[in-house]
Design an enzyme around this catalytic site. Structure first.
Site, PDB file in Angstrom:
ATOM      1  N   GLY A  10       6.530   5.873  -2.790  1.00  0.00           N
ATOM      2  CA  GLY A  10       7.467   4.754  -2.877  1.00  0.00           C
ATOM      3  C   GLY A  10       8.634   4.800  -1.910  1.00  0.00           C
ATOM      4  O   GLY A  10       9.661   4.151  -2.142  1.00  0.00           O
ATOM      5  N   SER A  11       8.473   5.503  -0.792  1.00  0.00           N
ATOM      6  CA  SER A  11       9.600   5.540   0.152  1.00  0.00           C
ATOM      7  C   SER A  11       9.829   4.162   0.777  1.00  0.00           C
ATOM      8  O   SER A  11      10.975   3.772   1.031  1.00  0.00           O
ATOM      9  CB  SER A  11       9.385   6.605   1.236  1.00  0.00           C
ATOM     10  OG  SER A  11       8.309   6.284   2.066  1.00  0.00           O
ATOM     11  N   ASN A  12       8.765   3.408   1.010  1.00  0.00           N
ATOM     12  CA  ASN A  12       8.952   2.044   1.513  1.00  0.00           C
ATOM     13  C   ASN A  12       9.623   1.164   0.461  1.00  0.00           C
ATOM     14  O   ASN A  12      10.506   0.369   0.779  1.00  0.00           O
ATOM     15  CB  ASN A  12       7.609   1.424   1.916  1.00  0.00           C
ATOM     16  CG  ASN A  12       7.208   1.792   3.323  1.00  0.00           C
ATOM     17  OD1 ASN A  12       7.747   1.259   4.285  1.00  0.00           O
ATOM     18  ND2 ASN A  12       6.284   2.729   3.442  1.00  0.00           N
ATOM     19  N   LYS A  20      -5.291   0.702 -15.695  1.00  0.00           N
ATOM     20  CA  LYS A  20      -6.372   0.055 -14.941  1.00  0.00           C
ATOM     21  C   LYS A  20      -6.870  -1.226 -15.630  1.00  0.00           C
ATOM     22  O   LYS A  20      -7.075  -2.252 -14.986  1.00  0.00           O
ATOM     23  CB  LYS A  20      -7.525   1.051 -14.818  1.00  0.00           C
ATOM     24  CG  LYS A  20      -8.554   0.688 -13.810  1.00  0.00           C
ATOM     25  CD  LYS A  20      -9.537   1.837 -13.649  1.00  0.00           C
ATOM     26  CE  LYS A  20     -10.648   1.440 -12.697  1.00  0.00           C
ATOM     27  NZ  LYS A  20     -11.681   2.451 -12.594  1.00  0.00           N
ATOM     28  N   ASN A  56       1.203  -7.303   2.333  1.00  0.00           N
ATOM     29  CA  ASN A  56       0.866  -5.882   2.286  1.00  0.00           C
ATOM     30  C   ASN A  56       1.195  -5.257   3.644  1.00  0.00           C
ATOM     31  O   ASN A  56       1.283  -5.949   4.654  1.00  0.00           O
ATOM     32  CB  ASN A  56      -0.634  -5.724   1.994  1.00  0.00           C
ATOM     33  CG  ASN A  56      -1.039  -4.278   1.867  1.00  0.00           C
ATOM     34  OD1 ASN A  56      -0.311  -3.452   1.296  1.00  0.00           O
ATOM     35  ND2 ASN A  56      -2.201  -3.933   2.399  1.00  0.00           N
ATOM     36  N   HIS A 109      -0.119  -2.074   6.200  1.00  0.00           N
ATOM     37  CA  HIS A 109      -1.188  -1.093   6.428  1.00  0.00           C
ATOM     38  C   HIS A 109      -0.782  -0.216   7.614  1.00  0.00           C
ATOM     39  O   HIS A 109      -0.332  -0.741   8.640  1.00  0.00           O
ATOM     40  CB  HIS A 109      -2.508  -1.815   6.719  1.00  0.00           C
ATOM     41  CG  HIS A 109      -3.653  -0.863   6.816  1.00  0.00           C
ATOM     42  ND1 HIS A 109      -4.286  -0.346   5.693  1.00  0.00           N
ATOM     43  CD2 HIS A 109      -4.249  -0.297   7.879  1.00  0.00           C
ATOM     44  CE1 HIS A 109      -5.228   0.491   6.092  1.00  0.00           C
ATOM     45  NE2 HIS A 109      -5.226   0.543   7.406  1.00  0.00           N
TER      46      HIS A 109
HETATM   47  C1  GRF Z   1       2.550   3.609   3.803  1.00  0.00           C
HETATM   48  O1  GRF Z   1       2.180   4.281   4.952  1.00  0.00           O
HETATM   49  C2  GRF Z   1       1.909   2.255   3.761  1.00  0.00           C
HETATM   50  O2  GRF Z   1       1.682   1.711   5.014  1.00  0.00           O
HETATM   51  C3  GRF Z   1       0.608   2.550   3.108  1.00  0.00           C
HETATM   52  O3  GRF Z   1       0.875   3.535   2.152  1.00  0.00           O
HETATM   53  C4  GRF Z   1       2.007   4.284   2.563  1.00  0.00           C
HETATM   54  C5  GRF Z   1       2.972   4.310   1.427  1.00  0.00           C
HETATM   55  O4  GRF Z   1       4.018   5.219   1.637  1.00  0.00           O
HETATM   56  N1  GRF Z   1      -0.006   1.350   2.637  1.00  0.00           N
HETATM   57  P1  GRF Z   1       5.248   5.256   0.630  1.00  0.00           P
HETATM   58  O5  GRF Z   1       4.684   5.381  -0.782  1.00  0.00           O
HETATM   59  O6  GRF Z   1       6.015   4.000   0.814  1.00  0.00           O
HETATM   60  O7  GRF Z   1       6.037   6.465   1.000  1.00  0.00           O
END
Ligand code: GRF
Length: 189
Positions: free
Chosen positions: A13-15, A59, A103, A105
């Site tokens: 979840g860093s993003n 799920k 999303n 990727h």
């Molecule tokens: C990211 O690299 C994203 O592109 C991919 O999964 C990863 C998630 O990283 N879909 P985080 O959980 O946000 O650290």
């Protein structure tokens, strides 16, 4: 007018945290809900630290989609952001958010995408193929994994001595810089 945004994440979840922090200073966008399909995901801890409501769904609930959709609607969610979310999105939710669910990727799609292509597997595949560049793709979600309409791509170099870890770090840096900005642009257009 404020847009309520939900973030879906399955792991670290860093993003999700980076996006949440970015929008703290933007009054027209509120990260109102963080959801996960993984009870042990660190993103749940991040959400609690940030004071953002969070929810885990098993799920069965994800596959059906009705309860998840009800929760999204109860928070008046107008836009959904997937950030490292590894389950398929049920049709009922896809239909409820046409062009309102995106999303990210960690490769230059259509390269190194599709079912089973996530996390380190993507970077391993880039290195195995000897690609000279990699990057990120931000796209609308669709019924097919990683195949929705592309919104934006950003590139980085692949170095000859890269490991999946070093490449992942460079790709993550692109994600942190650009994902919040692309979301902001989409919400203001
Ligand atoms: C990211 O690299 C994203 O592109 C991919 O999964 C990863 C998630 O990283 N879909 P985080 O959980 O946000 O650290």
């Amino acid at each position: 007018m404020i847009t309520n945004v939900a973030i879906l994440a399955s792991g670290n979840g860093s993003n999700a945290e980076n996006i949440a922090r970015y929008f703290m200073s933007i009054p027209t966008v509120k990260i109102s809900l963080i959801m996960t399909n993984n009870q042990k995901a660190f993103v749940l801890q991040r959400a609690r630290n940030l004071g953002i409501p969070c929810a885990y769904f098993s799920k069965e609930f994800w596959q059906d989609g009705t309860v998840v959709l009800n929760l999204l609607q109860s928070y008046n969610i107008g836009f959904v952001v997937l950030a490292g979310f590894l389950a398929r999105i049920p049709d009922i939710i896809l239909k409820a958010y046409p062009q309102r669910m995106i999303n990210i990727h960690p490769s230059l799609l259509p390269l190194h995408g599709g079912k089973g292509m996530y996390g380190d597997r993507v970077h391993e595949d880039v290195l195995r193929c000897g690609d000279k560049e990699s990057g990120i793709t931000i796209h609308y979600t669709s019924e097919v994994y990683d195949a929705g309409q592309i919104i934006a791509q950003y590139r980085c170099e692949v170095k000859t001595d890269d490991t999946p870890d070093t490449l992942a770090t460079r790709v993550h840096a692109l994600e942190y810089e650009y994902y919040p900005k692309v979301i902001e642009r989409l919400l203001s257009s």
